[in-house]
Design an enzyme around this catalytic site. Structure first.
Site, PDB file in Angstrom:
ATOM      1  N   LYS A   1      49.350  51.273  -4.666  1.00 39.75           N
ATOM      2  CA  LYS A   1      50.057  52.333  -5.510  1.00 39.75           C
ATOM      3  C   LYS A   1      49.306  52.810  -6.817  1.00 39.75           C
ATOM      4  O   LYS A   1      48.768  51.866  -7.625  1.00 39.75           O
ATOM      5  CB  LYS A   1      51.231  51.809  -5.907  1.00 39.75           C
ATOM      6  CG  LYS A   1      52.156  52.847  -6.338  1.00 39.75           C
ATOM      7  CD  LYS A   1      53.537  52.619  -6.547  1.00 39.75           C
ATOM      8  CE  LYS A   1      54.349  53.813  -7.191  1.00 39.75           C
ATOM      9  NZ  LYS A   1      55.898  53.341  -7.185  1.00 39.75           N
TER      10      LYS A   1
ATOM     11  N   ASP B   1      69.843  47.675  -4.992  1.00 41.78           N
ATOM     12  CA  ASP B   1      69.456  48.635  -4.129  1.00 41.78           C
ATOM     13  C   ASP B   1      69.408  48.013  -2.543  1.00 41.78           C
ATOM     14  O   ASP B   1      68.214  48.539  -1.979  1.00 41.78           O
ATOM     15  CB  ASP B   1      68.389  49.618  -4.524  1.00 41.78           C
ATOM     16  CG  ASP B   1      68.820  51.153  -3.820  1.00 41.78           C
ATOM     17  OD1 ASP B   1      69.766  51.260  -3.302  1.00 41.78           O
ATOM     18  OD2 ASP B   1      67.696  51.953  -4.255  1.00 41.78           O
TER      19      ASP B   1
END
Length: 504
Positions: free
Chosen positions: A259, A350
């Site tokens: 990333k 989440d």
């Protein structure tokens, strides 16, 4: 019968529901919700009343006025925080962060921002000045405000498409704090001894961006990333913070995801500094692990993560039918990751099928926390923390909000594995939040077909009373998990899903 047809779910029809949000009038900064003698809900800002629209019926408003207030408060606060404090990654969250967040929500109720419409929040403009009456046929909302999952081919009556909250609704974690604030974010007793100086790193004050970059560079790998990894001809996605691409480790041939974080777009470099140190110490077989980090081009941070080739669990739950033993196998692996995080004072917030990645051998790993967030580059689908459809009721009511929100979300993920999608997926986010908060435990379509062991396991996950809800440790010892199938039995499902989604 073909191999893929054996596993395939029946497609479901699509429906479109959009939350209509109008403009406010008659601003009143004192929010006190009551039901008057005519049985009408009063005290909400005009903008909030317009948001309700047809999503919360008059009967529901009269029956649960306090819940309506809480849902609208949480929904609007989410939009506000998402707009003013956009983060390009999701930092690790503790229960102390939740307490601070709750205080900020209470303060929000007494602020002018609580009376702004969704559009004025996103634009930063106030709704307090008079407006010219708008065309009544013109919607003030827009479908582009609700990024959605790829279409879900599922079996059942619920919708195919996820309608997430506006892409502006990113992580609600409060990071907009004064650098001179000496309140500790982390309780050292909640974290392991390896992280003892994390608080010091995270709360350092008086440093410039250049100072933080120098600190970050000092704890990253000083070498050239191209000496360690060879970039593959495969981009995994892109977003506000940069590109995510695949690479191969030159030493062992392992595929990784890298990333590329554009540091010029990161306003909280102190958190990034802290996060790198923490993630270096977070290692578990059921987490998508941080592998390395490099500073390149002076202002870009390359974060190297594990890359799983089987894709997200979402593909399997939407395209195939899972056996109870396979559901048990996935739950066991995910619970080990949750337990690891909870033991270190960390809440995921989440848990859902999108954030559970699979290896072709059936490996199960949890992602989307810390630097793992959006490791596959799907930053367009960033959502409100918890994502409404998987969210525990106490997230909205703020009652005993802590680690057990992850257990509730696991229970909802089991519903995904059974039915192909979470409850209320057909509903727009605002109504979904209301139904979750008002109804508590959702109905499960196939409940009577389930074994008593699975019913018992789900019961422990989906207890509205947080004290009665199981912990990760409790559930790891549950009898349902004793009959789990081998992880390699997931491989045929992964292959079938890939074939049906043309990902092979």
């Amino acid at each position: 019968m073909s191999f893929s047809a054996f596993f395939k779910r029946k497609p479901a029809r699509e429906e479109n529901n959009i939350a209509i949000i109008g403009t406010p009038t008659n601003v009143n900064h004192d929010i006190h919700v009551t039901v008057n003698e005519k049985g009408i809900l009063t005290g909400l800002p005009s903008a909030w009343m317009r948001q309700i629209g047809t999503q919360i019926t008059k009967d529901e408003q009269l029956e649960n006025p306090q819940i309506v207030k809480q849902v609208l408060q949480y929904y609007n606060y989410s939009i506000k925080k998402g707009n003013e404090n956009v983060q390009e990654y999701k930092h690790i969250v503790t229960e102390k962060d939740i307490v601070e967040e709750s205080k900020q929500i209470d303060l929000y109720m007494h602020s002018k921002d609580a009376h702004k419409s969704k559009e004025s929040i996103l634009s930063g403009k106030s709704d307090e000045s008079p407006r010219v009456k708008e065309d009544s046929n013109k919607s003030t909302d827009n479908r582009s405000s609700f990024p959605s999952r790829p279409p879900r081919k599922i079996d059942g009556t619920n919708l195919v498409q996820t309608k997430n909250l506006a892409q502006n609704l990113v992580d609600l974690t409060l990071v907009d704090k004064d650098k001179n604030d000496d309140i500790e974010i982390r309780n050292k007793s909640e974290t392991n001894s390896d992280l003892s100086d994390d608080d010091f790193l995270r709360r350092r004050s008086g440093l410039s961006d250049e100072d933080y970059m120098a600190e970050i560079k000092n704890i990253c790998n000083p070498g050239d990333p191209y000496d360690y990894y060879e970039r593959c001809n495969k981009d995994l996605g892109s977003g506000a913070s940069g590109m995510v691409f695949a690479a191969e480790c030159r030493k062992n041939g392992q595929l990784v995801a890298i990333k590329d974080i554009d540091m010029t777009k990161q306003h909280k470099k102190d958190l990034l500094l802290s996060e790198i140190k923490i993630m270096k110490n977070f290692k578990h077989k059921n987490l998508v692990n941080f592998l390395d980090a490099f500073v390149v081009y002076e202002d870009h941070l390359w974060v190297v993560m594990e890359l799983l080739d089987g894709g997200p669990l979402t593909d399997v739950v939407t395209e195939t039918v899972m056996k109870e033993g396979q559901i048990a196998a996935v739950c066991f692996e995910v619970l080990q990751a949750i337990n690891y995080l909870h033991d270190r004072g960390t809440i995921h917030r989440d848990i859902k099928s999108d954030n559970v990645l699979l290896g072709m051998d059936g490996t199960v790993k949890v992602t989307d926390f810390g630097f793992c967030a959006n490791v596959i580059g799907n930053e367009q689908r960033e959502t409100m923390v918890g994502t409404p459809y998987w969210m525990a009721p106490e997230v909205v009511t703020r009652q005993k909000y802590g680690k057990k929100v992850d257990i509730w979300s696991l229970g909802i993920m089991i519903v995904e594995m059974l039915d192909g999608e979470p409850p209320y997926l057909r509903e727009p986010p605002l109504r979904a939040l209301y139904l979750i908060t008002a109804n508590g435990r959702p109905k499960i379509i196939r409940w009577m077909e389930l074994s008593s062991k699975l019913q018992s396991f789900i019961d422990l996950c989906l207890q509205v009373d947080v004290d009665k809800r199981g912990t990760a440790k409790d559930l790891l010892n549950h009898e349902f998990l004793q009959n789990r199938m081998e992880l390699k039995t997931l491989t045929p499902l992964i292959k079938a899903a890939k074939k049906m989604l043309h990902k092979t």
